[in-house]
Design a protein around this motif. Structure first.
Motif, PDB file in Angstrom:
ATOM      1  N   GLN A 140      26.250  46.840  46.114  1.00 19.91           N
ATOM      2  CA  GLN A 140      26.193  45.976  47.295  1.00 19.91           C
ATOM      3  C   GLN A 140      26.485  44.533  46.912  1.00 19.91           C
ATOM      4  N   LEU A 141      25.950  44.096  45.785  1.00 17.79           N
ATOM      5  CA  LEU A 141      26.191  42.729  45.338  1.00 17.79           C
ATOM      6  C   LEU A 141      27.671  42.526  45.028  1.00 17.79           C
ATOM      7  N   PHE A 142      28.295  43.513  44.394  1.00 11.93           N
ATOM      8  CA  PHE A 142      29.722  43.435  44.102  1.00 11.93           C
ATOM      9  C   PHE A 142      30.515  43.276  45.395  1.00 11.93           C
ATOM     10  N   GLU A 143      30.164  44.049  46.426  1.00 13.42           N
ATOM     11  CA  GLU A 143      30.867  43.975  47.718  1.00 13.42           C
ATOM     12  C   GLU A 143      30.663  42.603  48.365  1.00 13.42           C
ATOM     13  N   LEU A 144      29.451  42.071  48.310  1.00 10.74           N
ATOM     14  CA  LEU A 144      29.194  40.732  48.865  1.00 10.74           C
ATOM     15  C   LEU A 144      29.985  39.667  48.112  1.00 10.74           C
ATOM     16  N   GLU A 145      30.051  39.788  46.795  1.00 10.61           N
ATOM     17  CA  GLU A 145      30.825  38.821  46.008  1.00 10.61           C
ATOM     18  C   GLU A 145      32.311  38.909  46.339  1.00 10.61           C
ATOM     19  N   ARG A 146      32.820  40.135  46.572  1.00 13.10           N
ATOM     20  CA  ARG A 146      34.214  40.312  46.950  1.00 13.10           C
ATOM     21  C   ARG A 146      34.491  39.653  48.306  1.00 13.10           C
ATOM     22  N   GLU A 147      33.597  39.864  49.268  1.00 15.64           N
ATOM     23  CA  GLU A 147      33.759  39.243  50.589  1.00 15.64           C
ATOM     24  C   GLU A 147      33.690  37.726  50.480  1.00 15.64           C
ATOM     25  N   GLU A 148      32.760  37.225  49.667  1.00 18.58           N
ATOM     26  CA  GLU A 148      32.638  35.780  49.474  1.00 18.58           C
ATOM     27  C   GLU A 148      33.926  35.206  48.871  1.00 18.58           C
TER      28      GLU A 148
END
Length: 186
Positions: A140-148
């Motif tokens: 989930q953190l990886f996905e949030l970082e990608r979106e950011e």
């Protein structure tokens, strides 16, 4: 389903006189404090309890203690691990009530296993990634970082275009004496 510690009791181990922790089942428990207050002692005790005597700290007994260390960990699946007594005797009870030793314990905690020496020598970023995977939020953190990163890239591109247009506008010649022409937008 990942196993989590649902109850932890430690007595007379390293710097810890006595501690009892019952983490929230739906959260993250942070062990904090100033230097020398026992944070590492708690982690060492968990590693020793679950990993066996090869993880026993070199100075496992709390200085000045007259009673030997006592470690008890109850996992959320019902597994109970105890180490107690002068010889750190191990008692493991699996969720069905079956008693055993280190071999039984290993069969349950292999999935949680962390190569502690390798972990301790890892960079801060590597340690963070390992811990994020263990607690189950790495993806989930990886996905949030990608979106950011996507949002940052869009904003950066818009800023570059704005800077470019401003530069072009500044390079244009200005004719203050030119008559103003009304412009209609349809």
């Amino acid at each position: 389903m990942s196993m989590k510690i649902s109850k932890l009791e430690i007595e007379n181990t390293k710097r810890v006189k006595a501690v009892k922790i019952e983490p929230s089942p739906n959260g993250l428990t942070i062990v904090g404090g100033n230097n020398g207050q026992g944070k590492t002692s708690v982690l060492d005790a968990i590693a020793w309890a679950l990993g066996g005597n090869k993880y026993k700290p070199s100075q496992a007994y709390r200085e000045g203690s007259v009673t030997p260390p006592y470690l008890s960990i109850t996992m959320n699946n019902g597994l109970i691990v105890e180490r107690k007594g002068k010889n750190s005797d191990l008692k493991v009870i699996d969720p069905s009530g079956q008693k055993g030793g280190q071999q039984l314990l290993n069969s349950f905690v292999e999935e949680l296993a962390i190569d502690l020496p390798k972990f301790m020598e890892s960079t801060s970023k590597e340690k963070a990634n390992i811990l994020l995977q263990i607690i189950g939020v790495g993806d989930q953190l990886f996905e949030l970082e990608r979106e950011e990163q996507e949002v940052y890239n869009r904003r950066h591109a818009i800023g570059q275009i704005a800077d470019q247009k401003k530069k072009f506008a500044m390079e244009m010649k200005y004719f203050p004496e030119a008559p103003k022409i009304p412009v209609s937008v349809s």
